[in-house]
Design a protein around this motif. Structure first.
Motif, short mmCIF file in Angstrom:
data_model
loop_
_atom_site.label_atom_id
_atom_site.label_comp_id
_atom_site.label_asym_id
_atom_site.label_seq_id
_atom_site.Cartn_x
_atom_site.Cartn_y
_atom_site.Cartn_z
N ILE A 114 14.51 4.49 -3.00
CA ILE A 114 13.62 3.92 -1.98
C ILE A 114 13.44 2.41 -2.19
N LEU A 115 13.22 1.99 -3.44
CA LEU A 115 12.94 0.58 -3.72
C LEU A 115 14.20 -0.26 -3.86
N LYS A 116 15.32 0.39 -4.15
CA LYS A 116 16.62 -0.30 -4.30
C LYS A 116 16.54 -1.47 -5.28
N ASN A 117 15.76 -1.28 -6.32
CA ASN A 117 15.61 -2.33 -7.33
C ASN A 117 15.61 -1.66 -8.69
N GLU A 118 16.47 -2.12 -9.56
CA GLU A 118 16.62 -1.46 -10.86
C GLU A 118 15.41 -1.63 -11.79
N PHE A 119 14.45 -2.47 -11.42
CA PHE A 119 13.28 -2.67 -12.27
C PHE A 119 12.02 -2.01 -11.72
N ASN A 120 11.82 -2.03 -10.41
CA ASN A 120 10.59 -1.47 -9.85
C ASN A 120 10.43 0.03 -10.09
N TRP A 121 11.52 0.77 -10.23
CA TRP A 121 11.43 2.20 -10.46
C TRP A 121 10.78 2.51 -11.79
N ILE A 122 10.81 1.55 -12.71
CA ILE A 122 10.22 1.77 -14.04
C ILE A 122 8.74 2.12 -13.92
N TYR A 123 8.03 1.48 -13.00
CA TYR A 123 6.60 1.77 -12.83
C TYR A 123 6.38 3.22 -12.42
N GLY A 124 7.18 3.70 -11.53
CA GLY A 124 7.05 5.10 -11.11
C GLY A 124 7.35 6.06 -12.24
N VAL A 125 8.40 5.76 -13.02
CA VAL A 125 8.76 6.64 -14.13
C VAL A 125 7.69 6.59 -15.21
N LEU A 126 7.19 5.40 -15.52
CA LEU A 126 6.11 5.30 -16.50
C LEU A 126 4.89 6.09 -16.04
N GLY A 127 4.59 6.03 -14.77
CA GLY A 127 3.47 6.79 -14.23
C GLY A 127 3.64 8.28 -14.43
N ILE A 128 4.85 8.81 -14.14
CA ILE A 128 5.06 10.25 -14.30
C ILE A 128 5.08 10.65 -15.78
N ILE A 129 5.58 9.77 -16.64
CA ILE A 129 5.55 10.07 -18.08
C ILE A 129 4.11 10.14 -18.56
N ILE A 130 3.30 9.18 -18.16
CA ILE A 130 1.88 9.19 -18.55
C ILE A 130 1.20 10.44 -17.99
N PHE A 131 1.49 10.74 -16.74
CA PHE A 131 0.93 11.94 -16.12
C PHE A 131 1.36 13.20 -16.89
N SER A 132 2.64 13.28 -17.26
CA SER A 132 3.15 14.43 -18.01
C SER A 132 2.47 14.55 -19.36
N VAL A 133 2.29 13.42 -20.05
CA VAL A 133 1.62 13.44 -21.35
C VAL A 133 0.19 13.93 -21.18
N LEU A 134 -0.50 13.46 -20.16
CA LEU A 134 -1.87 13.91 -19.91
C LEU A 134 -1.92 15.41 -19.62
N ILE A 135 -0.96 15.90 -18.86
CA ILE A 135 -0.92 17.34 -18.58
C ILE A 135 -0.69 18.12 -19.86
N MET A 136 0.23 17.66 -20.68
CA MET A 136 0.50 18.37 -21.95
C MET A 136 -0.71 18.32 -22.87
N LEU A 137 -1.38 17.18 -22.94
CA LEU A 137 -2.60 17.09 -23.75
C LEU A 137 -3.67 18.02 -23.20
N GLY A 138 -3.80 18.06 -21.90
CA GLY A 138 -4.75 18.98 -21.27
C GLY A 138 -4.41 20.42 -21.58
N PHE A 139 -3.13 20.75 -21.56
CA PHE A 139 -2.68 22.10 -21.88
C PHE A 139 -3.03 22.45 -23.32
N LYS A 140 -2.75 21.53 -24.25
CA LYS A 140 -3.08 21.76 -25.66
C LYS A 140 -4.58 21.91 -25.85
N PHE A 141 -5.37 21.08 -25.18
CA PHE A 141 -6.82 21.15 -25.27
C PHE A 141 -7.32 22.50 -24.74
N TYR A 142 -6.80 22.92 -23.60
CA TYR A 142 -7.16 24.20 -23.00
C TYR A 142 -6.79 25.35 -23.93
#
Length: 179
Positions: A144-172
């Motif tokens: 969508i962005l057609k830029n090799e750098f802007n996609w990093i923000y989206g990927v970092l966001g999903i990685i952070i989101f995934s880590v939070l989900i895993m931490l939430g799972f461990k906490f639960y």
């Protein structure tokens, strides 16, 4: 240009079904692993059913979708060879290679589980399932962005989101174990 739109549509349809298969197969792996921990006869009944379900998903939906998505992608590149000169396409193709490697690893896990070889925990499989999600986010942002750098923000966001989900799972899980 009309042919291009048909090919692109077919490519997108099969990419979607490919990812759906990858997401669900790993979820079935989780269920299969957890079923193996059940007492008899429940274990045997569940394992038999999950083997049928994974076989059908893997060979009727996921593999054909992967092959067709890649076939239509190659056709698109033949129609639009200039894309191969664009840096974002190089990065995208790198992610496609990662996705193919992910599928091959899933194939090995599938084979083991079909042969009642359980090498991984259900928690590992839950984490493994995030691999396809990260690749999907990266590719979508990149295309969508057609830029090799802007996609990093989206990927970092999903990685952070995934880590939070895993931490939430461990906490639960810890809270449940205390009860």
């Amino acid at each position: 240009m009309e042919l291009y739109n048909y090919i692109k549509s077919l490519h997108l349809i099969f990419v979607i079904t490919w990812f759906a298969g990858l997401f669900y197969i790993v979820r079935l792996f989780v269920y299969q692993i957890e079923a193996n921990e059940k007492p008899s006869p429940e274990r045997e009944i569940l394992l038999k059913q999950y083997k049928i379900m994974t076989y059908r998903l893997w060979y009727i939906i996921t593999w054909p979708s992967a092959v067709l998505a890649i076939t239509f992608a190659i056709w698109l590149l033949i129609l639009m060879p200039a894309w191969l000169q664009m840096p974002w396409m190089h990065v995208k193709l790198g992610f496609v290679v990662l996705l193919i490697a992910y599928q091959i690893k899933c194939q090995l896990i599938y084979r083991d589980l079909q042969n009642d070889i359980f090498k991984y925990s259900s928690n590992f499989m839950r984490l493994w399932n995030e691999g396809a999600t990260i690749i999907l986010f990266a590719v979508v942002f990149l295309v969508i962005l057609k830029n090799e750098f802007n996609w990093i923000y989206g990927v970092l966001g999903i990685i952070i989101f995934s880590v939070l989900i895993m931490l939430g799972f461990k906490f639960y899980k810890r809270l449940r174990e205390r009860k």
